[in-house]
Design a protein around this motif. Structure first.
Motif, PDB file in Angstrom:
ATOM      1  N   GLY A 107      15.713  -1.304  11.840  1.00  0.00           N
ATOM      2  CA  GLY A 107      16.661  -0.962  10.790  1.00  0.00           C
ATOM      3  C   GLY A 107      16.307  -1.560   9.444  1.00  0.00           C
ATOM      4  N   ARG A 108      17.291  -1.412   8.523  1.00  0.00           N
ATOM      5  CA  ARG A 108      17.060  -1.834   7.148  1.00  0.00           C
ATOM      6  C   ARG A 108      17.163  -3.341   6.986  1.00  0.00           C
ATOM      7  NH1 ARG A 108      21.138   1.250   3.504  1.00  0.00           N
ATOM      8  NH2 ARG A 108      22.503   0.683   5.241  1.00  0.00           N
ATOM      9  N   VAL A 109      16.496  -3.815   5.945  1.00  0.00           N
ATOM     10  CA  VAL A 109      16.563  -5.240   5.591  1.00  0.00           C
ATOM     11  C   VAL A 109      17.272  -5.332   4.239  1.00  0.00           C
ATOM     12  CG1 VAL A 109      14.414  -5.742   6.808  1.00  0.00           C
ATOM     13  CG2 VAL A 109      14.340  -5.180   4.375  1.00  0.00           C
ATOM     14  N   PRO A 110      17.711  -6.505   3.829  1.00  0.00           N
ATOM     15  CA  PRO A 110      18.338  -6.647   2.507  1.00  0.00           C
ATOM     16  C   PRO A 110      17.388  -6.172   1.404  1.00  0.00           C
ATOM     17  CG  PRO A 110      18.715  -8.602   3.815  1.00  0.00           C
ATOM     18  CD  PRO A 110      17.747  -7.770   4.589  1.00  0.00           C
ATOM     19  N   SER A 111      17.990  -5.651   0.317  1.00  0.00           N
ATOM     20  CA  SER A 111      17.172  -5.087  -0.764  1.00  0.00           C
ATOM     21  C   SER A 111      16.223  -6.112  -1.356  1.00  0.00           C
ATOM     22  CB  SER A 111      18.073  -4.518  -1.867  1.00  0.00           C
ATOM     23  OG  SER A 111      18.906  -5.541  -2.401  1.00  0.00           O
ATOM     24  N   ASN A 112      16.632  -7.373  -1.362  1.00  0.00           N
ATOM     25  CA  ASN A 112      15.754  -8.397  -1.932  1.00  0.00           C
ATOM     26  C   ASN A 112      14.677  -8.849  -0.958  1.00  0.00           C
ATOM     27  OD1 ASN A 112      17.538  -9.681  -0.212  1.00  0.00           O
ATOM     28  ND2 ASN A 112      17.772 -11.507  -1.508  1.00  0.00           N
ATOM     29  N   LYS A 113      14.685  -8.245   0.244  1.00  0.00           N
ATOM     30  CA  LYS A 113      13.664  -8.575   1.251  1.00  0.00           C
ATOM     31  C   LYS A 113      12.748  -7.383   1.534  1.00  0.00           C
ATOM     32  CE  LYS A 113      15.436 -12.699   2.031  1.00  0.00           C
ATOM     33  NZ  LYS A 113      14.712 -13.930   1.652  1.00  0.00           N
ATOM     34  N   ARG A 114      12.849  -6.352   0.719  1.00  0.00           N
ATOM     35  CA  ARG A 114      12.078  -5.130   1.001  1.00  0.00           C
ATOM     36  C   ARG A 114      10.576  -5.326   0.842  1.00  0.00           C
ATOM     37  NH1 ARG A 114      16.083  -1.195  -2.276  1.00  0.00           N
ATOM     38  NH2 ARG A 114      17.677  -0.949  -0.663  1.00  0.00           N
ATOM     39  N   PHE A 115      10.200  -6.429   0.281  1.00  0.00           N
ATOM     40  CA  PHE A 115       8.759  -6.697   0.154  1.00  0.00           C
ATOM     41  C   PHE A 115       8.051  -6.713   1.490  1.00  0.00           C
ATOM     42  CE2 PHE A 115      10.879 -10.805   0.552  1.00  0.00           C
ATOM     43  CZ  PHE A 115      10.143 -11.420   1.557  1.00  0.00           C
ATOM     44  N   ILE A 116       8.861  -6.931   2.556  1.00  0.00           N
ATOM     45  CA  ILE A 116       8.247  -6.989   3.897  1.00  0.00           C
ATOM     46  C   ILE A 116       7.657  -5.636   4.287  1.00  0.00           C
ATOM     47  CG2 ILE A 116      10.299  -6.377   5.271  1.00  0.00           C
ATOM     48  CD1 ILE A 116       9.430  -8.657   7.202  1.00  0.00           C
ATOM     49  N   GLU A 117       8.216  -4.545   3.697  1.00  0.00           N
ATOM     50  CA  GLU A 117       7.675  -3.210   3.991  1.00  0.00           C
ATOM     51  C   GLU A 117       6.225  -3.108   3.493  1.00  0.00           C
ATOM     52  OE1 GLU A 117      11.080  -2.002   5.860  1.00  0.00           O
ATOM     53  OE2 GLU A 117       9.170  -0.959   5.740  1.00  0.00           O
ATOM     54  N   GLY A 118       5.948  -3.714   2.348  1.00  0.00           N
ATOM     55  CA  GLY A 118       4.587  -3.713   1.829  1.00  0.00           C
ATOM     56  C   GLY A 118       3.645  -4.490   2.728  1.00  0.00           C
ATOM     57  N   LYS A 119       4.123  -5.618   3.244  1.00  0.00           N
ATOM     58  CA  LYS A 119       3.294  -6.407   4.162  1.00  0.00           C
ATOM     59  C   LYS A 119       3.001  -5.624   5.445  1.00  0.00           C
ATOM     60  CE  LYS A 119       4.604 -11.055   2.659  1.00  0.00           C
ATOM     61  NZ  LYS A 119       5.095 -12.377   3.090  1.00  0.00           N
ATOM     62  N   PHE A 120       4.044  -4.889   5.913  1.00  0.00           N
ATOM     63  CA  PHE A 120       3.863  -4.104   7.125  1.00  0.00           C
ATOM     64  C   PHE A 120       2.796  -3.016   6.900  1.00  0.00           C
ATOM     65  CE2 PHE A 120       5.259  -0.471   9.848  1.00  0.00           C
ATOM     66  CZ  PHE A 120       4.949  -1.041  11.080  1.00  0.00           C
ATOM     67  N   ASN A 121       2.876  -2.358   5.747  1.00  0.00           N
ATOM     68  CA  ASN A 121       1.882  -1.311   5.443  1.00  0.00           C
ATOM     69  C   ASN A 121       0.475  -1.880   5.344  1.00  0.00           C
ATOM     70  OD1 ASN A 121       3.543   0.978   5.381  1.00  0.00           O
ATOM     71  ND2 ASN A 121       4.206   0.545   3.283  1.00  0.00           N
ATOM     72  N   LYS A 122       0.369  -3.076   4.798  1.00  0.00           N
ATOM     73  CA  LYS A 122      -0.943  -3.703   4.708  1.00  0.00           C
ATOM     74  C   LYS A 122      -1.490  -4.032   6.094  1.00  0.00           C
ATOM     75  CE  LYS A 122      -3.409  -7.443   2.378  1.00  0.00           C
ATOM     76  NZ  LYS A 122      -3.315  -8.625   1.492  1.00  0.00           N
ATOM     77  N   ALA A 123      -0.584  -4.503   6.975  1.00  0.00           N
ATOM     78  CA  ALA A 123      -1.006  -4.793   8.354  1.00  0.00           C
ATOM     79  C   ALA A 123      -1.441  -3.510   9.053  1.00  0.00           C
ATOM     80  CB  ALA A 123       0.143  -5.469   9.110  1.00  0.00           C
ATOM     81  N   LEU A 124      -0.689  -2.415   8.791  1.00  0.00           N
ATOM     82  CA  LEU A 124      -1.069  -1.128   9.389  1.00  0.00           C
ATOM     83  C   LEU A 124      -2.453  -0.690   8.936  1.00  0.00           C
ATOM     84  CD1 LEU A 124       2.244   0.969   9.203  1.00  0.00           C
ATOM     85  CD2 LEU A 124       1.199  -0.048  11.223  1.00  0.00           C
ATOM     86  N   ASP A 125      -2.753  -0.935   7.650  1.00  0.00           N
ATOM     87  CA  ASP A 125      -4.080  -0.571   7.134  1.00  0.00           C
ATOM     88  C   ASP A 125      -5.173  -1.255   7.934  1.00  0.00           C
ATOM     89  OD1 ASP A 125      -3.083  -0.452   3.610  1.00  0.00           O
ATOM     90  OD2 ASP A 125      -3.116   1.108   5.165  1.00  0.00           O
ATOM     91  N   ASP A 126      -4.970  -2.530   8.249  1.00  0.00           N
ATOM     92  CA  ASP A 126      -5.963  -3.262   9.031  1.00  0.00           C
ATOM     93  C   ASP A 126      -6.108  -2.660  10.421  1.00  0.00           C
ATOM     94  OD1 ASP A 126      -4.921  -6.437   7.604  1.00  0.00           O
ATOM     95  OD2 ASP A 126      -6.397  -4.976   6.920  1.00  0.00           O
ATOM     96  N   LEU A 127      -4.971  -2.250  11.013  1.00  0.00           N
ATOM     97  CA  LEU A 127      -5.021  -1.659  12.366  1.00  0.00           C
ATOM     98  C   LEU A 127      -5.717  -0.305  12.329  1.00  0.00           C
ATOM     99  CD1 LEU A 127      -1.415  -2.528  13.666  1.00  0.00           C
ATOM    100  CD2 LEU A 127      -3.558  -3.727  14.147  1.00  0.00           C
ATOM    101  N   PHE A 128      -5.410   0.500  11.309  1.00  0.00           N
ATOM    102  CA  PHE A 128      -6.042   1.824  11.204  1.00  0.00           C
ATOM    103  C   PHE A 128      -7.551   1.708  11.044  1.00  0.00           C
ATOM    104  CE2 PHE A 128      -2.531   4.354  11.691  1.00  0.00           C
ATOM    105  CZ  PHE A 128      -1.522   4.171  10.766  1.00  0.00           C
ATOM    106  N   LYS A 129      -7.991   0.690  10.299  1.00  0.00           N
ATOM    107  CA  LYS A 129      -9.432   0.485  10.128  1.00  0.00           C
ATOM    108  C   LYS A 129     -10.093   0.174  11.454  1.00  0.00           C
ATOM    109  CE  LYS A 129      -9.420  -1.096   5.321  1.00  0.00           C
ATOM    110  NZ  LYS A 129      -9.659  -2.248   4.419  1.00  0.00           N
TER     111      LYS A 129
END
Length: 639
Positions: free
Chosen positions: A521-543
């Motif tokens: 689910g959703r996180v607080p608006s001031n914690k949305r930076f975690i979505e960017g970290k998740f996408n970066k982690a996904l990039d490593d997995l996709f590679k």
């Protein structure tokens, strides 16, 4: 007309010089169709040949102008004209390219002046002051540099030969005077004849003279040579031997001229005919009077056959030019028709502009028109295009007024947003802020220079309000705080994921992790930076799994859309759509710019590194455009 009919009689030893003709009166050269002058004047062809030979006699390098092909300069772009000028100046003799350079210069100036007129109109329509207008371009600088180089080389060339021309003329006049002095000399005739032959040899090697003195000098020379031969009647054997030698050579020239009369390449045969006339006049002396009229009439007959065939060639060429004129006239009429039709929208005018560009290209590639209407046809074309541009500019001037009105409306919305950005009355303010966001979308375009600035100002005011509202809400939402903790733990666990090495199963494992992330689910608006970290982690997995960049981007984007579509505030989804549209426009603009750049490589091979790099960039941008369009279609499906 005999071979010496154009010589003036003399009284005793006092020469009555032939009336001089100016260069302008005799400069009808091979590049000017003989059809441009009176075809009923049988002496025209001989005058043309003499004028051309006089030009070549002044500077032998001029002769090479016949071998330099004329190109259709009126169909060339500014860049192509400069390239051709640079090539001529660097590879050909400077005295042989005058007509080519003049043709290029006229076309370049005409087209560049038209471009300046268009740029000036655009500048004024954008609100500029005429006194402030200035336009230059790299292609103009290249042209000026090449033309300056040409003029410099030409000046140095003529400066170099000027002294020689004067000296050679004085030397030839001296030789004529010495030949005159031989007549009536009381000395051994063999000694006089030997002196005469020596003077003839000096004449042959005396070098070039000014073209405006050419005919007079040669006519005077031939005249006094004939008088000397008449003087030789005391020693007929010497005279007859020369006459026979000259007759044999002139018969060979006639035979070659008669062969050329059968040649279908009229330009080539005419150029060689000029050489034969030069040999006849410059290299050979007279023949006995009994043969003079006969051989000259025979040479003249062959000359006229070649001239008539060349005349027929130019007549056929004129027919082609007339067809080209019809094409260009029709193109001008189509441009005028498009101007009369006009358009009522930006898209309509853009479509018309594309049609005009196609018609411009068709006009430039339609070929030459008759010389007598060339300037008037070009003037009609320019005026037709200018009329279209004036009408187009009136539309956009009115459109700019409308855009200014839209700007005032959006500034009013910005004022409302900024007045309510700090409001704590969410029940009343939230509907208001959403309403002005919808009103903003309904207002049309504003001037481009203000568009980004006012959008950022409006977005900042709206975001300030909604961020505060969501911040308060998030502080009270313990569920979102717990979701942040869970996502942090899941993010850490991704570092230890182990793959099997089989792409499909490994990809499913990654998708499972994404699904798990969504379910939290959703996180607080001031914690949305975690979505960017998740996408970066996904990039490593996709590679690691070796998933293509585009496929990975779409998987991550679907995850992002899922979150945006479930948000309470639709502005996030709206902002994402606007962002994607902007990226699509930017990529399209880049592709257009790169494709326009390719037009500057018209004479460059396809395997040129620069050309290959541009094609590669276009391919990369088209691939990127395809990805952005796919994203846009996915986000549109949510509305």
């Amino acid at each position: 007309m005999s071979e010496q009919d154009n010589l003036q009689p003399v009284d005793g030893n006092e020469e009555k010089k032939p009336i001089e003709t100016t260069t302008e009166e005799t400069s009808q050269t091979e590049t000017t169709p003989i059809s441009e002058v009176d075809p009923n004047n049988e002496d025209v062809v001989f005058e043309e040949i003499e004028a051309s030979n006089a030009e070549d006699a002044e500077d032998e390098g001029n002769n090479e102008r016949h071998t330099i092909p004329f190109k259709e300069y009126d169909t060339m772009s500014l860049e192509a004209l400069v390239i051709e000028l640079e090539k001529l100046v660097s590879t050909e003799k400077v005295q042989a390219i005058k007509e080519h350079v003049d043709g290029i210069k006229n076309e370049f100036n005409s087209k560049f002046n038209t471009l300046i007129d268009e740029k000036k109109e655009e500048f004024l329509n954008d609100g500029g002051n005429e006194i402030d207008f200035y336009y230059s371009s790299p292609v103009q600088k290249r042209f000026k540099d090449a033309y300056k180089d040409y003029k410099g080389q030409l000046h140095q060339h003529y400066k170099k030969i000027e002294t020689n021309l004067k000296g050679n003329l004085e030397n030839r006049l001296r030789i004529i005077e010495e030949i005159k002095s031989l007549i009536g000399v009381e000395e051994n005739i063999n000694t006089t004849y030997k002196h005469f032959k020596d003077l003839q040899e000096q004449w042959r090697t005396a070098g070039p003279i000014p073209r405006d003195k050419y005919n007079n000098a040669w006519n005077s020379y031939h005249h006094h040579v004939e008088i000397f031969y008449d003087f030789l009647h005391l020693n007929r054997d010497l005279r007859d031997l020369d006459f026979k030698h000259n007759l044999d050579l002139k018969l060979k020239i006639i035979e070659r001229a008669e062969e050329l009369a059968q040649d279908d390449d009229t330009n080539r045969s005419f150029r060689e005919l000029q050489v034969l006339h030069k040999m006849w006049k410059e290299e050979l002396g007279p023949v006995s009077k009994e043969h003079r009229e006969e051989i000259w009439n025979r040479f003249k007959a062959a000359t006229k056959i070649i001239h008539n065939k060349r005349q027929a060639y130019y007549d056929e060429l004129d027919k082609v030019y007339e067809v080209n004129l019809e094409k260009k006239t029709l193109i001008i009429q189509k441009i005028e028709s498009l101007t009369n039709e006009g358009a009522k929208s930006h898209n309509g005018w853009q479509a018309k502009i594309k049609e005009i560009e196609q018609l411009r290209e068709a006009f430039f590639s339609a070929g030459k028109v008759p010389l007598k209407v060339n300037e008037s046809t070009w003037a009609k074309f320019k005026e037709a295009v200018r009329s279209f541009n004036r009408k187009k500019n009136v539309f956009y001037k009115d459109l700019k007024k409308e855009q200014f009105d839209n700007l005032q409306k959006k500034l009013e919305l910005i004022k409302i947003a900024e007045e309510h950005k700090d409001s704590t009355d969410t029940e009343a303010t939230t509907p208001l802020m959403k309403r002005i966001q919808n009103d903003w979308k309904k207002i049309g375009h504003v001037p481009r220079k203000d568009s980004d600035k006012i959008w950022k100002q409006f977005k900042a005011a709206c975001n300030a309000y909604f961020d505060k509202m969501h911040s308060k809400k998030n502080a009270e939402n313990e569920v979102e705080v717990e979701a942040f903790k869970a996502k942090s733990e899941l993010l850490d666990s991704l570092k230890t994921v182990e793959f099997t090495g089989e792409k499909e199963s490994d990809l499913e494992l990654i998708k499972t992790q994404i699904s798990a992330w969504k379910e939290i689910g959703r996180v607080p608006s001031n914690k949305r930076f975690i979505e960017g970290k998740f996408n970066k982690a996904l990039d490593d997995l996709f590679k690691q799994v070796k998933v293509s960049k585009n496929e990975a981007e779409l998987i991550k984007f679907e995850n992002k859309l899922d979150e945006l579509s479930n948000a309470d505030d639709s502005r996030h989804l709206d902002n994402e759509r606007l962002f994607i549209r902007k990226k699509i426009d930017e990529v399209k603009a880049e592709i257009n710019q790169l494709e326009n750049n390719l037009q500057f490589f018209t004479n460059v091979k396809a395997d040129n590194p620069l050309v290959k790099e541009v094609h590669a960039n276009i391919a990369r941008h088209k691939d990127s455009l395809k990805l952005w369009k796919t994203k846009l279609s996915k986000i549109k499906a949510l509305y």
